[in-house]
Design a protein around this motif. Structure first.
Motif, PDB file in Angstrom:
ATOM      1  N   GLU A 127       0.804  -1.221   0.000  1.00  0.00           N
ATOM      2  CA  GLU A 127       0.000   0.000   0.000  1.00  0.00           C
ATOM      3  C   GLU A 127       0.836   1.269   0.000  1.00  0.00           C
ATOM      4  O   GLU A 127       0.296   2.370   0.143  1.00  0.00           O
ATOM      5  N   TYR A 128       2.143   1.144  -0.167  1.00  0.00           N
ATOM      6  CA  TYR A 128       3.006   2.325  -0.038  1.00  0.00           C
ATOM      7  C   TYR A 128       2.583   3.437  -1.001  1.00  0.00           C
ATOM      8  O   TYR A 128       2.506   4.601  -0.619  1.00  0.00           O
ATOM      9  N   TYR A 129       2.326   3.085  -2.260  1.00  0.00           N
ATOM     10  CA  TYR A 129       1.897   4.078  -3.242  1.00  0.00           C
ATOM     11  C   TYR A 129       0.378   4.050  -3.460  1.00  0.00           C
ATOM     12  O   TYR A 129      -0.129   4.703  -4.380  1.00  0.00           O
ATOM     13  N   GLY A 130      -0.337   3.289  -2.629  1.00  0.00           N
ATOM     14  CA  GLY A 130      -1.749   3.041  -2.879  1.00  0.00           C
ATOM     15  C   GLY A 130      -2.627   4.277  -2.874  1.00  0.00           C
ATOM     16  O   GLY A 130      -3.658   4.309  -3.549  1.00  0.00           O
ATOM     17  N   ASP A 131      -2.227   5.308  -2.133  1.00  0.00           N
ATOM     18  CA  ASP A 131      -3.029   6.520  -2.056  1.00  0.00           C
ATOM     19  C   ASP A 131      -2.835   7.428  -3.268  1.00  0.00           C
ATOM     20  O   ASP A 131      -3.618   8.343  -3.499  1.00  0.00           O
ATOM     21  N   LEU A 132      -1.799   7.160  -4.057  1.00  0.00           N
ATOM     22  CA  LEU A 132      -1.457   8.068  -5.153  1.00  0.00           C
ATOM     23  C   LEU A 132      -2.382   7.913  -6.352  1.00  0.00           C
ATOM     24  O   LEU A 132      -2.770   8.895  -6.992  1.00  0.00           O
ATOM     25  N   LEU A 133      -2.745   6.677  -6.678  1.00  0.00           N
ATOM     26  CA  LEU A 133      -3.587   6.415  -7.841  1.00  0.00           C
ATOM     27  C   LEU A 133      -4.242   5.049  -7.662  1.00  0.00           C
ATOM     28  O   LEU A 133      -3.588   4.095  -7.250  1.00  0.00           O
ATOM     29  N   THR A 134      -5.534   4.968  -7.986  1.00  0.00           N
ATOM     30  CA  THR A 134      -6.281   3.716  -7.843  1.00  0.00           C
ATOM     31  C   THR A 134      -6.965   3.370  -9.160  1.00  0.00           C
ATOM     32  O   THR A 134      -7.121   4.207 -10.053  1.00  0.00           O
ATOM     33  N   TYR A 135      -7.429   2.118  -9.254  1.00  0.00           N
ATOM     34  CA  TYR A 135      -8.225   1.725 -10.423  1.00  0.00           C
ATOM     35  C   TYR A 135      -9.503   2.551 -10.508  1.00  0.00           C
ATOM     36  O   TYR A 135     -10.011   2.822 -11.608  1.00  0.00           O
ATOM     37  N   GLU A 136     -10.054   2.940  -9.357  1.00  0.00           N
ATOM     38  CA  GLU A 136     -11.257   3.785  -9.371  1.00  0.00           C
ATOM     39  C   GLU A 136     -10.962   5.138 -10.021  1.00  0.00           C
ATOM     40  O   GLU A 136     -11.786   5.674 -10.772  1.00  0.00           O
ATOM     41  N   ASP A 137      -9.787   5.700  -9.716  1.00  0.00           N
ATOM     42  CA  ASP A 137      -9.394   6.963 -10.368  1.00  0.00           C
ATOM     43  C   ASP A 137      -9.334   6.778 -11.881  1.00  0.00           C
ATOM     44  O   ASP A 137      -9.828   7.620 -12.653  1.00  0.00           O
ATOM     45  N   ILE A 138      -8.732   5.697 -12.314  1.00  0.00           N
ATOM     46  CA  ILE A 138      -8.559   5.454 -13.744  1.00  0.00           C
ATOM     47  C   ILE A 138      -9.901   5.212 -14.422  1.00  0.00           C
ATOM     48  O   ILE A 138     -10.156   5.721 -15.518  1.00  0.00           O
ATOM     49  N   ASP A 139     -10.778   4.464 -13.773  1.00  0.00           N
ATOM     50  CA  ASP A 139     -12.113   4.243 -14.335  1.00  0.00           C
ATOM     51  C   ASP A 139     -12.834   5.574 -14.534  1.00  0.00           C
ATOM     52  O   ASP A 139     -13.473   5.792 -15.583  1.00  0.00           O
ATOM     53  N   ARG A 140     -12.721   6.456 -13.539  1.00  0.00           N
ATOM     54  CA  ARG A 140     -13.387   7.761 -13.654  1.00  0.00           C
ATOM     55  C   ARG A 140     -12.786   8.574 -14.804  1.00  0.00           C
ATOM     56  O   ARG A 140     -13.513   9.238 -15.566  1.00  0.00           O
ATOM     57  N   VAL A 141     -11.475   8.524 -14.960  1.00  0.00           N
ATOM     58  CA  VAL A 141     -10.824   9.265 -16.040  1.00  0.00           C
ATOM     59  C   VAL A 141     -11.279   8.748 -17.400  1.00  0.00           C
ATOM     60  O   VAL A 141     -11.655   9.513 -18.293  1.00  0.00           O
ATOM     61  N   ILE A 142     -11.246   7.430 -17.571  1.00  0.00           N
ATOM     62  CA  ILE A 142     -11.560   6.847 -18.876  1.00  0.00           C
ATOM     63  C   ILE A 142     -13.026   7.047 -19.235  1.00  0.00           C
ATOM     64  O   ILE A 142     -13.368   7.361 -20.384  1.00  0.00           O
TER      65      ILE A 142
END
Length: 394
Positions: free
Chosen positions: A38-53
């Motif tokens: 989880e070290y970088y887990g707060d930086l970007l998630t699949y949910e963020d990417i789904d929203r972008v796409i």
């Protein structure tokens, strides 16, 4: 330091900047293994990417879809208008393609903060490409990049293979061409797990393959200036001041049998004069161009301005993270000039101590600012810096 700083120190921890620049930078790859998914887990998630796409109406090549075999073309997922079809992108990913999202640091505030933190350390533009790769697939064949990269593994695992360095520290004009560049023999192979980091200097050939589950990673490009860039600028500066650089090349130099050696003395004299180019002035020019082109990252700015009414010296405020700035004394005017994220702020010189404290201190009470300003002056200064997007009211 907290994880949410997204600082350079956080990015490479537990390695230190001293170790990175002393042993790895422009020399060899650096792998940081953490056993912390989880070290970088707060930086970007699949949910963020789904929203972008699916909701942001992106165009090609902001989103690209590829396979190592090169069987996918933009016509497979892009409308005639250039807009990306989010349904087709997801279908292709589900069928084993790699999805690449470019420039999300211009759309997602956390990625923007992360890039700005690296820019603060590297003094260069930083960009991100996000790679989603299905299990047991590969987005690109072995290649080298003409910029340094920092890879953050967010989800899944990826096997990286390292080869030779066909071109040491290539220029932009020396981009990889698979038809005339031999990548050499494999020299290393390793897995990146979630929370791991990899630094790859430009010119080092590499490729990567997702393993038993989909992989998500951030490739961070460091668009560094080189001494060659500075020398080109030096020639331009010297040519403006010295007519010898502006003289025409010898007539007939393109003719058969032209004797270049007859003009070697002229060339050598110009090279010697180039050594007189003002290094400090050249670096200052590069610095100002860099500072003036840093786009403000001011999430929540409308709410910040609303907080300025009734602001008092008891308010808790602080600098926005990773402000990249230059502060210079203007002797002829008795003033100080702050240059940051594309703007200039001119203040009386007696405000310098308070000004520098304000843009470098994460949290403080306005009344506690050092320097010669009284409380009313401190409030005025803070309001100006909040309006410029350099500070926030907590």
């Amino acid at each position: 330091m907290t994880q949410n700083d997204y600082s350079f120190d956080w990015t490479i921890a537990p390695e230190t900047p001293e170790t990175f620049f002393g042993e790895y930078f422009e020399k060899k790859p650096m792998v940081v293994r953490r056993n912390d998914p989880e070290y970088y887990g707060d930086l970007l998630t699949y949910e963020d990417i789904d929203r972008v796409i699916t909701t942001m109406g992106l165009h090609h090549p902001e989103i690209n879809v590829t396979k190592a075999g090169g069987s996918i073309t933009p016509e497979d997922f892009v409308y005639e208008s250039g807009l990306v079809d989010p349904v087709r992108v997801n279908q292709l990913f589900d069928d084993g393609a790699t999805v690449i999202l470019s420039g999300l640091h211009d759309r997602l505030p956390k990625l923007a903060r992360y890039c700005r933190a690296l820019e603060q350390v590297m003094s260069c533009r930083v960009q991100t490409n996000i790679y989603m790769t299905q299990a047991q697939t590969q987005g690109f064949k072995a290649h080298y990049d003409n910029h340094d990269v920092v890879v953050l593994q967010l989800s899944g695992t990826k096997e990286w293979r390292i080869y030779d360095t066909p071109v040491e520290l290539p220029l932009n004009s020396q981009a990889f061409n698979p038809h005339d560049v031999e990548i050499g023999e494999e020299t290393d192979r390793f897995l990146l797990h979630p929370g791991d980091m990899l630094y790859v200097p430009r010119g080092l050939a590499h490729d990567a393959v997702a393993t038993g589950e989909p992989s998500l990673h951030i490739t961070t490009g460091l668009m560094l200036h080189t001494w060659a860039d500075l020398m080109v600028e030096a020639v331009q500066v010297m040519a403006h001041d010295d007519a010898a650089f502006r003289r025409a090349l010898p007539p007939g130099f393109a003719s058969a049998g032209f004797d270049a050696s007859a003009h070697a003395g002229t060339f050598d004299a110009l090279v010697k004069r180039l050594g007189e180019a003002p290094l400090a002035k050249l670096l200052a020019s590069f610095k100002m161009e860099f500072l003036m082109n840093r786009m403000p990252r001011v999430e929540g700015q409308m709410a910040q301005l609303a907080k300025l009414d009734g602001l008092t010296a008891e308010a808790q405020v602080g600098a926005r993270p990773h402000v990249i700035y230059d502060l210079a004394h203007l002797e002829e005017d008795g003033q100080v000039r702050l240059v940051a994220q594309g703007t200039e702020v001119i203040m009386p010189d007696f405000a310098r101590e308070a000004l520098e404290y304000a843009i470098t201190t994460p949290a403080f009470r306005i009344a506690d600012m050092p320097g010669e300003l009284d409380d009313a002056g401190k409030v005025v200064l803070v309001k100006r810096l909040v309006r410029e997007g350099l500070m926030v009211v907590h």
